[in-house]
Design an enzyme around this catalytic site. Sequence first.
Site, PDB file in Angstrom:
ATOM      1  N   GLU A   7     -26.030   6.403   5.561  1.00  0.00           N
ATOM      2  CA  GLU A   7     -25.151   5.468   6.253  1.00  0.00           C
ATOM      3  C   GLU A   7     -25.798   4.092   6.247  1.00  0.00           C
ATOM      4  OE1 GLU A   7     -22.476   3.425   7.865  1.00  0.00           O
ATOM      5  OE2 GLU A   7     -21.988   5.564   7.716  1.00  0.00           O
ATOM      6  N   ASP A  30     -14.900   2.739   2.110  1.00  0.00           N
ATOM      7  CA  ASP A  30     -14.273   1.410   2.106  1.00  0.00           C
ATOM      8  C   ASP A  30     -13.530   1.223   0.777  1.00  0.00           C
ATOM      9  OD1 ASP A  30     -13.695  -1.357   2.022  1.00  0.00           O
ATOM     10  OD2 ASP A  30     -15.466  -1.830   3.209  1.00  0.00           O
ATOM     11  N   THR A  43     -12.905  14.287   9.459  1.00  0.00           N
ATOM     12  CA  THR A  43     -13.786  13.237   9.953  1.00  0.00           C
ATOM     13  C   THR A  43     -13.092  12.518  11.109  1.00  0.00           C
ATOM     14  OG1 THR A  43     -12.919  11.427   8.602  1.00  0.00           O
ATOM     15  CG2 THR A  43     -14.533  12.893   7.559  1.00  0.00           C
TER      16      THR A  43
END
Length: 219
Positions: A72, A121, A194
């Site tokens: 991350e 993204d 998620t």
Amino acid sequence: MRLRRKPWIDTAILDYADFVTPLGGDWTQFAGRWAETFGRTAPLHVEIGVGKGDFLTELAARNPNVNYVGLEAQQGVLYFAARKAAERGLANVRMLVFDAARLTDLFAPAEVDRIYLNFSDPWPKKRHAKRRLTSEFFLARYAAVLKVDGEIRFKTDNMGLFDYSIETMERAGWHLSRVTHDLHALDEDDNIMTEYERKFSARGAKIGRLVARRPSEQA
């Protein structure tokens, strides 16, 4: 979307040092030594873009015989993921604040069995296409660290990114399966959602999913 930085997390995340390597931590020790890091030889699965860790921690809890590494870019969210792993006592999870563009520095060739990309993204502007996690730039890095039969499992609510990903993967020789533009219509019992997936699907968004196996010519 980049979250507002919370300075207290820089200290608080150290409480979970058994699970996470924070920003500025020594990650150079890991490549080729993940079995040693976990203290056992087991399949190695990697999630790129862990977020707050709902997916990774549930996956690890269901599959204790697999070693999981979560990457991350934002320490502010990884703190919450590390806390969840600690609360559940998941000895098969390690997480790092890490830029996926340097994936080949973190894993040795053919060290990884599976990569998860969840709700990445979309970088919708054409000039930013190289930043998409399914661009040719990243696909080459995945192929370098995956085993011969290794695979990517990809989910997104952005159909532009999904179609782009199919195109780039097929062009690069990846072998696609389980392709669907409406995952939830299949009602699969083993689908772990998620945080974003729950939010988007509640709004009626359709979820694209595919599995991509590493190109055979990389062997």
